[in-house]
Write an enzyme that holds these catalytic residues in place. Sequence first.
Site, PDB file in Angstrom:
ATOM      1  N   ARG A   1      27.947  32.865  57.117  1.00 15.01           N
ATOM      2  CA  ARG A   1      26.875  33.449  56.319  1.00 15.01           C
ATOM      3  C   ARG A   1      27.473  34.276  55.188  1.00 15.01           C
ATOM      4  O   ARG A   1      27.606  33.801  54.071  1.00 15.01           O
ATOM      5  CB  ARG A   1      25.935  34.290  57.194  1.00 15.01           C
ATOM      6  N   LYS A   2      27.904  35.496  55.468  1.00 14.48           N
ATOM      7  CA  LYS A   2      28.496  36.348  54.429  1.00 14.48           C
ATOM      8  C   LYS A   2      29.914  36.789  54.780  1.00 14.48           C
ATOM      9  O   LYS A   2      30.771  36.865  53.931  1.00 14.48           O
ATOM     10  CB  LYS A   2      27.621  37.576  54.180  1.00 14.48           C
TER      11      LYS A   2
ATOM     12  N   SER B   1      24.277  39.857  62.088  1.00 14.57           N
ATOM     13  CA  SER B   1      24.811  38.496  62.130  1.00 14.57           C
ATOM     14  C   SER B   1      24.217  37.703  63.290  1.00 14.57           C
ATOM     15  O   SER B   1      23.876  36.528  63.139  1.00 14.57           O
ATOM     16  CB  SER B   1      26.337  38.545  62.237  1.00 14.57           C
TER      17      SER B   1
ATOM     18  N   TYR C   1      37.529  43.886  63.243  1.00 12.71           N
ATOM     19  CA  TYR C   1      37.135  43.021  62.137  1.00 12.71           C
ATOM     20  C   TYR C   1      37.319  43.714  60.792  1.00 12.71           C
ATOM     21  O   TYR C   1      37.838  43.123  59.838  1.00 12.71           O
ATOM     22  CB  TYR C   1      35.670  42.623  62.337  1.00 12.71           C
TER      23      TYR C   1
ATOM     24  N   THR D   1      34.972  32.724  64.824  1.00 16.10           N
ATOM     25  CA  THR D   1      35.462  31.549  64.099  1.00 16.10           C
ATOM     26  C   THR D   1      36.727  31.888  63.315  1.00 16.10           C
ATOM     27  O   THR D   1      37.691  31.109  63.305  1.00 16.10           O
ATOM     28  CB  THR D   1      34.379  31.024  63.137  1.00 16.10           C
TER      29      THR D   1
ATOM     30  N   ARG E   1      33.771  43.917  66.160  1.00 13.03           N
ATOM     31  CA  ARG E   1      33.134  44.154  64.865  1.00 13.03           C
ATOM     32  C   ARG E   1      32.146  45.293  65.024  1.00 13.03           C
ATOM     33  O   ARG E   1      31.539  45.462  66.094  1.00 13.03           O
ATOM     34  CB  ARG E   1      32.414  42.888  64.400  1.00 13.03           C
TER      35      ARG E   1
ATOM     36  N   LYS F   1      29.268  36.506  67.260  1.00 10.99           N
ATOM     37  CA  LYS F   1      29.082  36.889  65.857  1.00 10.99           C
ATOM     38  C   LYS F   1      29.870  38.131  65.462  1.00 10.99           C
ATOM     39  O   LYS F   1      29.396  38.977  64.706  1.00 10.99           O
ATOM     40  CB  LYS F   1      27.590  37.072  65.542  1.00 10.99           C
TER      41      LYS F   1
ATOM     42  N   HIS G   1      33.437  34.306  75.478  1.00  6.32           N
ATOM     43  CA  HIS G   1      32.594  35.457  75.161  1.00  6.32           C
ATOM     44  C   HIS G   1      32.409  36.336  76.397  1.00  6.32           C
ATOM     45  O   HIS G   1      31.709  37.356  76.334  1.00  6.32           O
ATOM     46  CB  HIS G   1      31.211  35.000  74.690  1.00  6.32           C
TER      47      HIS G   1
END
Length: 339
Positions: A302-303, A176, A234, A85, A168, A81, A146
């Site tokens: 999500r956002k 997230s 990020y 992606t 991030r 997260k 990961h």
Amino acid sequence: MAITELNKSQSRNEAQGEQQQLSEECQELLNTLPKERGWRTQHLYLFQGFWCQPKEIQAIMSVQRNFIAQDSDVVLATIPKSGTTWLKAIAFTIMNRKNIPVQNDNHPLLTSNPHELVPFLEYKLYADNCIPDFSTIPCPRLLATHMPFSALPQSVKESGCRVVYLARNPFDTFVSIWHFMEKLRPESFGCLSFEEAFDMYCSGVVGFGPYWDHLLGYWNESLQRTQKVLFLKYEEMKEDTNSQLKKLAEFLGLPFSIEEEKGGVVDEISRLCSFQTLKDMEVNKNGKGAIFADSENKDLFRKGVVGDWINHMTPSMVDRLRNIMDKKLSGSNLSFQLL
């Protein structure tokens, strides 16, 4: 049977089912490892210094034993997260732009989730006791993981294989993770409140964590071997996507030509791979199983913003996590934009 007892029974059955899918070697190993309450499985286990789910441990052992990196390989690494992606979509598009023009009406991103185009070593290729046939994957191979840097196979560390890491900020990463895991967590395991999850995160008990150890492993390698590991943030990707795309392409040995830049190729890749564009694609709105068989692709989106943590964390939570990160990152010269 009371609801509580029913849930306990279901939880035991799910845990037993999970154990039955593991090799005898892995089951014996789990009996020797420290364990804590899990986020989407009953337990997380401390394996090689980081926390993992049982099936992940089995797959990682297989990766470490069997994967042979090629000098032309590119491995995308993240903690869950933190923009995985997005990074997959961008790297795939950059590396394939000569053969698959960005404006192609049949571009793979229009019909396939990025996780299907860039397979995880531990979730896809080596999952469920599989040994993949790499002859079906064209070179240069684009793969993802990961795993912490310390856990990567020796062939990745010793070959000319390139590693791209996307980090991030810890606040947005936690928020997230919690939202994502809430959608995947079996009801029989009971609720994992935001506060409980935050305590676990601050203690380092999160998939592939502690977060700070994962971060520093790749950060330190990126400082020592600049041609081997590229460390991206990020927040910087969001702030100036085009410059970061050019930085990534340069690192991959596939720099954008003057003609490409003038022709708007960088802009087109930025647009095609943007959070909103990917989120609005049919395959990501209604598709399933890009990573886990029981997950919907829309849950991956999500956002995708910087600073959403401010809508979730109390001042005391912010102070606690800030103090932890200040201590853990002390002396590293690594910092993050939070808003």
